[in-house]
Design an enzyme around this catalytic site. Structure first.
Site, short mmCIF file in Angstrom:
data_model
loop_
_atom_site.label_atom_id
_atom_site.label_comp_id
_atom_site.label_asym_id
_atom_site.label_seq_id
_atom_site.Cartn_x
_atom_site.Cartn_y
_atom_site.Cartn_z
N GLN A 141 0.84 -1.20 0.00
CA GLN A 141 0.00 0.00 0.00
C GLN A 141 0.87 1.25 0.00
OE1 GLN A 141 -1.94 0.49 3.74
NE2 GLN A 141 -3.25 2.16 3.07
N GLY A 142 0.84 2.02 -1.07
CA GLY A 142 1.67 3.22 -1.17
C GLY A 142 0.86 4.48 -0.92
N TYR A 143 0.60 4.77 0.34
CA TYR A 143 -0.11 6.00 0.71
C TYR A 143 0.89 7.03 1.29
CZ TYR A 143 -4.91 4.10 0.40
OH TYR A 143 -6.11 3.58 -0.03
N SER A 179 4.77 -1.17 3.88
CA SER A 179 4.94 -2.54 4.41
C SER A 179 4.95 -3.54 3.26
CB SER A 179 3.80 -2.91 5.35
OG SER A 179 3.74 -2.01 6.42
N GLU A 219 -11.06 0.11 9.69
CA GLU A 219 -9.83 -0.23 10.39
C GLU A 219 -9.94 -0.02 11.90
OE1 GLU A 219 -6.42 1.86 9.01
OE2 GLU A 219 -5.48 0.03 8.28
N SER A 249 -2.97 7.81 13.65
CA SER A 249 -2.27 7.82 14.95
C SER A 249 -3.27 8.15 16.07
CB SER A 249 -1.15 8.86 14.93
OG SER A 249 -1.70 10.15 15.04
N ASN A 250 -2.87 7.80 17.30
CA ASN A 250 -3.79 8.02 18.42
C ASN A 250 -4.05 9.51 18.67
OD1 ASN A 250 -3.70 5.28 18.49
ND2 ASN A 250 -3.50 5.15 20.72
N GLU A 251 -3.06 10.34 18.34
CA GLU A 251 -3.30 11.79 18.49
C GLU A 251 -4.42 12.22 17.54
OE1 GLU A 251 -0.29 10.45 18.15
OE2 GLU A 251 0.59 10.86 20.10
C1 FAD Z 1 4.46 -0.56 11.30
C2 FAD Z 1 3.95 0.45 10.31
C3 FAD Z 1 3.53 0.05 9.06
C4 FAD Z 1 3.08 0.98 8.13
N1 FAD Z 1 2.70 0.53 6.88
C5 FAD Z 1 2.31 1.42 5.96
C6 FAD Z 1 1.98 0.99 4.63
O1 FAD Z 1 2.03 -0.20 4.30
N2 FAD Z 1 1.63 1.92 3.72
C7 FAD Z 1 1.55 3.25 4.02
O2 FAD Z 1 1.19 4.03 3.15
N3 FAD Z 1 1.87 3.70 5.27
C8 FAD Z 1 2.25 2.82 6.23
N4 FAD Z 1 2.60 3.26 7.50
C9 FAD Z 1 2.65 4.69 7.76
C10 FAD Z 1 1.58 5.23 8.67
O3 FAD Z 1 0.35 5.28 8.02
C11 FAD Z 1 2.05 6.61 9.14
O4 FAD Z 1 3.19 6.41 9.95
C12 FAD Z 1 0.99 7.37 9.92
O5 FAD Z 1 -0.04 7.77 9.06
C13 FAD Z 1 1.57 8.61 10.63
O6 FAD Z 1 2.21 9.41 9.69
P1 FAD Z 1 3.73 9.90 9.90
O7 FAD Z 1 4.56 8.72 10.27
O8 FAD Z 1 4.11 10.68 8.71
O9 FAD Z 1 3.70 10.84 11.17
P2 FAD Z 1 3.20 12.35 11.21
O10 FAD Z 1 1.88 12.49 10.53
O11 FAD Z 1 4.31 13.23 10.76
O12 FAD Z 1 2.98 12.51 12.76
C14 FAD Z 1 4.08 12.64 13.67
C15 FAD Z 1 3.50 12.80 15.06
O13 FAD Z 1 2.70 14.00 15.12
C16 FAD Z 1 1.36 13.69 15.51
N5 FAD Z 1 0.43 14.55 14.77
C17 FAD Z 1 0.37 14.72 13.42
N6 FAD Z 1 -0.63 15.55 13.10
C18 FAD Z 1 -1.24 15.91 14.26
C19 FAD Z 1 -2.36 16.73 14.60
N7 FAD Z 1 -3.06 17.36 13.66
N8 FAD Z 1 -2.69 16.84 15.90
C20 FAD Z 1 -2.01 16.17 16.87
N9 FAD Z 1 -0.92 15.39 16.62
C21 FAD Z 1 -0.56 15.26 15.33
C22 FAD Z 1 1.17 12.24 15.16
O14 FAD Z 1 0.17 11.64 15.93
C23 FAD Z 1 2.54 11.66 15.44
O15 FAD Z 1 2.68 11.40 16.82
C24 FAD Z 1 3.04 2.35 8.46
C25 FAD Z 1 3.45 2.77 9.73
C26 FAD Z 1 3.91 1.84 10.65
C27 FAD Z 1 4.37 2.32 12.01
#
Ligand code: FAD
Length: 379
Positions: free
Chosen positions: A120-122, A155, A238, A362-364
């Site tokens: 999944q490339g999101y 992933s 989800e 994310s939980n936030e």
């Molecule tokens: C094990 C694993 C597998 C994954 N597999 C895939 C996959 O197959 N394909 C894919 O596309 N993605 C995948 N992901 C990515 C996942 O979807 C992202 O990590 C997630 O959406 C968070 O984005 P980010 O890592 O860019 O963090 P960011 O969005 O940059 O967030 C960083 C921190 O800031 C907080 N934050 C961000 N915005 C806000 C806000 N508005 N208010 C409060 N807090 C905020 C977040 O909660 C987090 O703690 C995977 C992630 C993990 C950990």
């Protein structure tokens, strides 16, 4: 299957698991490799049990939500390794709903027969929580899109045959309006996969680079610039599956086993904390059953279901943190804690509990939803 009483359905699943799931892959302390899990993938596919929630006409089991959750509960109890499941959970249901007849005919059988693995490339660097700011671009050139950009945290990318991805196809409209949904063969020239090592030292996910990658126009799902609504519809279910108490229930069993081995039940402070965790697990189980019941009755879930994901993933972390604490100096080792008659995977459980608060929204972000849409607090 849906007509079977739950107990009989469980018994059938258990019998099949005992017969077909390789014993040496039970309760692995890592995600199995594709080579390891392939026999199980093929056994499920051969029985027609790989896609429990897909309609029967597309090769699925057509299970109700209740039976679907039992299915995953039994797999979890048996300690099965995770399958490459992005196409089963996400892409398949989307193609069934939005795909052209040709796309359904080309892709669905290969997914449900376990022949092709998808990723999944999101997410992109700079587009995770704020996904709609993604920048990977696709420009139409004759009968192809030309894709340039980068995905991250993809992933299974190092092993996938295909990728489904979100791309920007229009920069002159609002951010969410110019996004399209494409299917790309990972062997297409211009795609480079660079594995990323996770906390456990595994390279399960990767960066994926697109350098003038030509994707046929036929591989556009839905309408051009209309990919966002479809992509969001994929993520809807989800939060309820990520809210399952199964992982916490397993972890608490291991915590109690560890407590028996280390004599921690003599410590009133520990028993106090364990009781709180047990009560929280009961509360989670009750909430989860309530939401499942709503889905079964056809009730559309509201934003409050975000609570389930927050509660389940953070409880899992609290239990595993307690395990590390109780494991003492052994708790910080990467390998399992050994006693004369048993092995307890303390650090592995802790590391397993780390990412679920990040993915699936994310939980936030879930808390923001609860604050705004449930509690009505100002943005
Ligand atoms: C094990 C694993 C597998 C994954 N597999 C895939 C996959 O197959 N394909 C894919 O596309 N993605 C995948 N992901 C990515 C996942 O979807 C992202 O990590 C997630 O959406 C968070 O984005 P980010 O890592 O860019 O963090 P960011 O969005 O940059 O967030 C960083 C921190 O800031 C907080 N934050 C961000 N915005 C806000 C806000 N508005 N208010 C409060 N807090 C905020 C977040 O909660 C987090 O703690 C995977 C992630 C993990 C950990």
């Amino acid at each position: 299957m849906n007509a079977l009483p739950d107990a009989e359905f469980r018994a059938e699943l258990r019998a099949f698991l005992n017969e077909a799931y390789p014993d040496h892959l039970r309760y692995l302390d890592r995600r199995p490799t594709i080579a390891e899990i392939r026999p199980w993938l093929e056994a499920l596919a051969a029985k027609g049990w790989l896609a429990p929630h897909w309609p029967r006409e597309h090769g699925g089991m057509g299970l109700s939500i209740g039976k679907y959750l039992i299915y995953y509960d039994e797999l979890g109890r048996h300690g099965t390794g995770r399958l490459p499941d992005h196409a089963l959970h996400l892409l398949g249901p989307l193609l069934i709903r939005y795909g052209t007849p040709a796309q359904k005919a080309r892709f669905l059988p290969a997914i449900v027969e376990g022949r092709e693995i998808w990723c999944q490339g999101y997410s992109e660097p700079g587009a995770g929580s704020d996904l709609s700011s993604l920048r990977t671009e696709a420009i139409v050139d004759d009968d192809h899109f030309v894709v340039n950009g980068q995905k991250i945290w993809t992933s299974m990318a190092p092993h996938a045959d295909w990728i489904f991805l979100l791309v920007r196809t229009n920069r002159s409209v609002a951010q969410q309006a110019g996004i399209s949904f494409l299917l790309a063969d990972m062997k297409t020239p211009g795609i480079t996969v660079r594995p990323i090592m996770n906390l456990k030292g595994e390279s399960e996910f990767a960066e994926v680079f697109f350098d003038n990658v030509r994707v046929p126009l036929d591989n556009l799902v839905g309408e051009i610039d209309k990919g966002w609504t479809m992509a969001k519809s994929l993520l809807g279910d989800e939060r309820i599956t990520l809210g399952s108490p199964r992982q916490s229930a397993y972890a608490i069993e291991r915590l109690e086993l560890l407590a028996r081995k280390t004599g921690a039940f003599a410590d009133a402070a520990f028993v106090d904390r364990l009781t709180q965790l047990r009560l929280d697990l009961q509360a989670l189980g009750a909430s989860f059953r309530r939401y499942v019941g709503m889905v079964e009755r056809g009730v559309r879930l509201g934003p409050d279901v975000s609570m389930l994901k927050v509660w389940a993933t953070e409880l899992f972390q609290r239990i595993t943190a307690e395990m590390v604490e109780l494991g003492g100096e052994m708790g910080s080792f990467r390998h399992a804690v050994r006693f004369e008659d048993t092995v307890i995977d303390v650090m592995n459980q802790y590391l397993e509990a780390t990412p679920p608060t990040i993915y699936g929204g994310s939980n936030e972000i879930q808390r923001n939803i609860l604050a705004k849409a449930v509690l009505g607090l100002p943005g």
